[in-house]
Motif scaffolding. Structure first.
Motif, PDB file in Angstrom:
ATOM      1  N   LEU A 142       0.764  -1.313   0.161  1.00 54.23           N
ATOM      2  CA  LEU A 142      -0.191   0.156   0.045  1.00 54.23           C
ATOM      3  C   LEU A 142       0.876   1.391  -0.154  1.00 54.23           C
ATOM      4  O   LEU A 142       1.790   1.483   0.864  1.00 54.23           O
ATOM      5  CB  LEU A 142      -0.874  -0.116   1.237  1.00 54.23           C
ATOM      6  N   LEU A 143       0.630   1.986  -1.119  1.00 53.72           N
ATOM      7  CA  LEU A 143       1.559   3.225  -1.318  1.00 53.72           C
ATOM      8  C   LEU A 143       0.721   4.440  -1.231  1.00 53.72           C
ATOM      9  O   LEU A 143      -0.214   4.418  -2.411  1.00 53.72           O
ATOM     10  CB  LEU A 143       2.376   3.159  -2.418  1.00 53.72           C
ATOM     11  N   ILE A 144       0.977   5.442  -0.428  1.00 51.14           N
ATOM     12  CA  ILE A 144      -0.110   6.721  -0.398  1.00 51.14           C
ATOM     13  C   ILE A 144       0.536   7.735  -0.938  1.00 51.14           C
ATOM     14  O   ILE A 144       1.706   8.017  -0.576  1.00 51.14           O
ATOM     15  CB  ILE A 144      -0.683   6.761   1.066  1.00 51.14           C
ATOM     16  N   PHE A 145      -0.237   8.655  -1.723  1.00 52.09           N
ATOM     17  CA  PHE A 145       0.434   9.785  -2.107  1.00 52.09           C
ATOM     18  C   PHE A 145      -0.321  10.950  -2.283  1.00 52.09           C
ATOM     19  O   PHE A 145      -1.771  10.552  -2.487  1.00 52.09           O
ATOM     20  CB  PHE A 145       1.094   9.197  -3.584  1.00 52.09           C
ATOM     21  N   PRO A 146      -0.078  12.170  -2.532  1.00 48.84           N
ATOM     22  CA  PRO A 146      -0.975  13.203  -2.534  1.00 48.84           C
ATOM     23  C   PRO A 146      -1.684  13.064  -4.044  1.00 48.84           C
ATOM     24  O   PRO A 146      -1.117  12.728  -5.029  1.00 48.84           O
ATOM     25  CB  PRO A 146      -0.270  14.496  -2.684  1.00 48.84           C
ATOM     26  N   TRP A 147      -2.937  13.600  -4.288  1.00 46.59           N
ATOM     27  CA  TRP A 147      -3.759  13.591  -5.394  1.00 46.59           C
ATOM     28  C   TRP A 147      -4.254  14.791  -5.763  1.00 46.59           C
ATOM     29  O   TRP A 147      -4.934  15.557  -5.157  1.00 46.59           O
ATOM     30  CB  TRP A 147      -4.846  12.547  -5.163  1.00 46.59           C
ATOM     31  N   PRO A 148      -3.373  15.602  -6.283  1.00 48.65           N
ATOM     32  CA  PRO A 148      -3.696  16.905  -6.584  1.00 48.65           C
ATOM     33  C   PRO A 148      -4.844  16.933  -7.872  1.00 48.65           C
ATOM     34  O   PRO A 148      -5.007  16.208  -8.729  1.00 48.65           O
ATOM     35  CB  PRO A 148      -2.414  17.655  -7.366  1.00 48.65           C
ATOM     36  N   GLY A 149      -5.495  17.960  -7.696  1.00 46.29           N
ATOM     37  CA  GLY A 149      -6.587  18.069  -8.840  1.00 46.29           C
ATOM     38  C   GLY A 149      -7.784  17.420  -8.788  1.00 46.29           C
ATOM     39  O   GLY A 149      -7.970  16.836  -7.496  1.00 46.29           O
ATOM     40  N   SER A 150      -8.739  17.107  -9.556  1.00 49.16           N
ATOM     41  CA  SER A 150      -9.954  16.684  -9.382  1.00 49.16           C
ATOM     42  C   SER A 150      -9.783  15.278  -9.567  1.00 49.16           C
ATOM     43  O   SER A 150      -9.036  14.668  -9.993  1.00 49.16           O
ATOM     44  CB  SER A 150     -10.916  17.133 -10.490  1.00 49.16           C
ATOM     45  N   ILE A 151     -10.985  14.620  -9.040  1.00 50.52           N
ATOM     46  CA  ILE A 151     -11.098  13.055  -9.451  1.00 50.52           C
ATOM     47  C   ILE A 151     -12.274  12.721 -10.218  1.00 50.52           C
ATOM     48  O   ILE A 151     -13.285  12.903  -9.913  1.00 50.52           O
ATOM     49  CB  ILE A 151     -11.335  12.324  -8.164  1.00 50.52           C
ATOM     50  N   THR A 152     -11.912  12.142 -11.519  1.00 53.18           N
ATOM     51  CA  THR A 152     -12.750  12.022 -12.664  1.00 53.18           C
ATOM     52  C   THR A 152     -12.380  10.480 -13.260  1.00 53.18           C
ATOM     53  O   THR A 152     -11.451  10.159 -13.003  1.00 53.18           O
ATOM     54  CB  THR A 152     -12.937  13.061 -13.582  1.00 53.18           C
ATOM     55  N   ASP A 153     -13.688   9.997 -14.073  1.00 47.37           N
ATOM     56  CA  ASP A 153     -13.246   8.987 -14.862  1.00 47.37           C
ATOM     57  C   ASP A 153     -11.951   8.995 -15.664  1.00 47.37           C
ATOM     58  O   ASP A 153     -11.081   8.109 -15.720  1.00 47.37           O
ATOM     59  CB  ASP A 153     -14.468   8.521 -15.574  1.00 47.37           C
ATOM     60  N   ASP A 154     -11.811  10.312 -16.189  1.00 49.24           N
ATOM     61  CA  ASP A 154     -10.709  10.526 -17.013  1.00 49.24           C
ATOM     62  C   ASP A 154      -9.264  10.658 -16.326  1.00 49.24           C
ATOM     63  O   ASP A 154      -8.358  10.069 -16.683  1.00 49.24           O
ATOM     64  CB  ASP A 154     -10.701  12.025 -17.868  1.00 49.24           C
ATOM     65  N   THR A 155      -9.284  11.270 -15.088  1.00 55.79           N
ATOM     66  CA  THR A 155      -7.804  11.200 -14.166  1.00 55.79           C
ATOM     67  C   THR A 155      -7.785  10.062 -13.804  1.00 55.79           C
ATOM     68  O   THR A 155      -6.504   9.642 -13.576  1.00 55.79           O
ATOM     69  CB  THR A 155      -8.056  12.169 -13.436  1.00 55.79           C
ATOM     70  N   LEU A 156      -8.613   9.088 -13.178  1.00 55.50           N
ATOM     71  CA  LEU A 156      -8.353   7.918 -12.699  1.00 55.50           C
ATOM     72  C   LEU A 156      -7.742   7.193 -13.680  1.00 55.50           C
ATOM     73  O   LEU A 156      -6.904   6.376 -13.647  1.00 55.50           O
ATOM     74  CB  LEU A 156      -9.625   7.274 -12.280  1.00 55.50           C
ATOM     75  N   TYR A 157      -8.387   6.996 -14.965  1.00 57.82           N
ATOM     76  CA  TYR A 157      -7.961   6.230 -16.303  1.00 57.82           C
ATOM     77  C   TYR A 157      -6.406   6.652 -16.687  1.00 57.82           C
ATOM     78  O   TYR A 157      -5.646   5.890 -16.776  1.00 57.82           O
ATOM     79  CB  TYR A 157      -8.927   6.334 -17.300  1.00 57.82           C
TER      80      TYR A 157
ATOM     81  N   ALA B  37     -12.250   4.321  -7.923  1.00 54.96           N
ATOM     82  CA  ALA B  37     -10.909   3.792  -8.042  1.00 54.96           C
ATOM     83  C   ALA B  37     -10.731   3.240  -9.613  1.00 54.96           C
ATOM     84  O   ALA B  37     -11.650   3.287 -10.328  1.00 54.96           O
ATOM     85  CB  ALA B  37     -11.035   2.506  -7.007  1.00 54.96           C
ATOM     86  N   SER B  38      -9.611   2.957  -9.642  1.00 53.17           N
ATOM     87  CA  SER B  38      -9.157   2.197 -11.063  1.00 53.17           C
ATOM     88  C   SER B  38      -8.533   1.061 -10.911  1.00 53.17           C
ATOM     89  O   SER B  38      -7.627   0.763 -10.009  1.00 53.17           O
ATOM     90  CB  SER B  38      -8.385   2.972 -11.901  1.00 53.17           C
ATOM     91  N   ASP B  39      -8.567  -0.314 -11.746  1.00 53.30           N
ATOM     92  CA  ASP B  39      -8.134  -1.598 -11.537  1.00 53.30           C
ATOM     93  C   ASP B  39      -7.550  -2.079 -12.937  1.00 53.30           C
ATOM     94  O   ASP B  39      -8.248  -1.790 -13.904  1.00 53.30           O
ATOM     95  CB  ASP B  39      -9.450  -2.635 -10.961  1.00 53.30           C
ATOM     96  N   ALA B  40      -6.355  -2.517 -12.743  1.00 56.29           N
ATOM     97  CA  ALA B  40      -5.759  -2.926 -13.744  1.00 56.29           C
ATOM     98  C   ALA B  40      -4.908  -4.122 -13.455  1.00 56.29           C
ATOM     99  O   ALA B  40      -4.352  -4.274 -12.316  1.00 56.29           O
ATOM    100  CB  ALA B  40      -5.013  -2.323 -14.748  1.00 56.29           C
ATOM    101  N   THR B  41      -4.435  -5.308 -14.569  1.00 53.99           N
ATOM    102  CA  THR B  41      -3.573  -6.235 -14.337  1.00 53.99           C
ATOM    103  C   THR B  41      -2.613  -6.588 -15.374  1.00 53.99           C
ATOM    104  O   THR B  41      -3.202  -6.288 -16.689  1.00 53.99           O
ATOM    105  CB  THR B  41      -4.368  -7.667 -14.066  1.00 53.99           C
ATOM    106  N   VAL B  42      -1.311  -6.628 -14.932  1.00 54.13           N
ATOM    107  CA  VAL B  42      -0.391  -6.625 -16.008  1.00 54.13           C
ATOM    108  C   VAL B  42       0.628  -8.016 -15.975  1.00 54.13           C
ATOM    109  O   VAL B  42       0.508  -8.453 -14.634  1.00 54.13           O
ATOM    110  CB  VAL B  42       0.580  -5.389 -16.233  1.00 54.13           C
TER     111      VAL B  42
END
Length: 280
Positions: free
Chosen positions: A84-99, A134-139
């Protein structure tokens, strides 16, 4: 889209995730605490660590300090590692910024390990997690001849302006042994609600002040009533004398009295109406 500064911060995180994934192939030291709900009040978040997994706070490896480092049981000479790595989130939270946040992290992996060594198994998908976006991805990342599967989840909190990056790295052939456990860890992540405020004061403080005011008012009223009661109690009782017997008005301005009982009699009367004695 996020600023270059924000992208740079996430790029460092993305690169660090790959580094710890490679380190996960080694037998790492066992942490000190097992099976519990870990609260990070300074980061406004809690997370559930399974009973057979161990965890450490503020664990530093390859130059990156993770807010929470979680290790699974050894299997086939390797340990799955979740962070778990926690970091500042500047700006707005939208579908675009999450993606954009997640895709930028994946692009950093491709830059670090080469596009041919990074395969996107699950494209970034925007979702919600316990009320947070949230956003979720696997690589799949191939490094040193070993293929590692890494699932990443980024949770954004508008209340705290923080991002919570969760990741699990495990040797691909062992993924099925740990994916359900990691899902449990992810689903347990809970961001604390921010206290509502009014005039710069939190609601508990406002409620406390209101209760104090009510108590003071009640106390003042009771004291006033008590003081009034005490004042009434010390007043001397009103002495009401028996009403004097008012004699009848004298006849013709004259009045006579019985020489025996003192009762008023009609002038010239032979007997006293009070005692009945003869007057003449």
């Amino acid at each position: 889209m996020k600023s270059d500064t924000a992208k740079g911060e996430i790029g460092v995180k993305a690169h660090a995730w790959v580094l710890f994934s490679v380190c996960a192939l080694m037998l790492l030291p066992v942490a000190s605490v097992q099976g519990t709900i870990v609260n990070l009040p300074d980061k406004h978040v809690s997370i559930d660590v399974p009973a057979d997994w161990t965890w450490q706070r503020n664990y530093t490896i390859v130059g990156v300090t993770y807010d929470l480092w979680i290790e699974g049981p050894v299997s086939g000479g390797h340990k799955p590692v979740a962070t778990l790595l926690i970091f500042p989130w500047p700006g707005s939270i939208t579908d675009d910024t999450l993606y954009a946040q997640m895709t930028y992290s994946i692009d950093e992996l491709k830059t670090s390990y080469g596009s041919a060594n990074v395969q996107v198994v699950s494209e970034p998908v925007n979702t919600t997690l316990n009320g947070e976006r949230a956003s979720d991805a696997t690589v799949l990342v191939t490094a040193s001849g070993v293929t590692i599967r890494e699932r990443s989840v980024i949770v954004a909190s508008g209340a705290w302006k923080l991002g919570y990056g969760l990741a699990l790295a495990v040797v691909d052939v062992q993924w099925s042994n740990y994916s359900a456990t990691f899902s449990t860890i992810v689903n347990s992540l809970t961001v604390a609600e921010k206290e509502k405020t009014a005039g710069g004061l939190s609601m508990p403080v406002i409620i406390g002040i209101g209760l104090v005011v009510v108590v003071v008012i009640i106390t003042v009223v009771l004291l006033a009533v008590r003081k009034k009661s005490q004042a009434a109690a010390i007043l001397p009782p009103v002495q009401v004398s028996p009403q004097a017997v008012q004699p009848p008005a004298p006849l013709n301005g004259m009045q006579s009295f019985c020489r025996y009982c003192g009762n008023q009699v009609v002038p010239g009367a032979a007997f006293c109406p009070g005692c009945g004695r003869r007057l003449v």
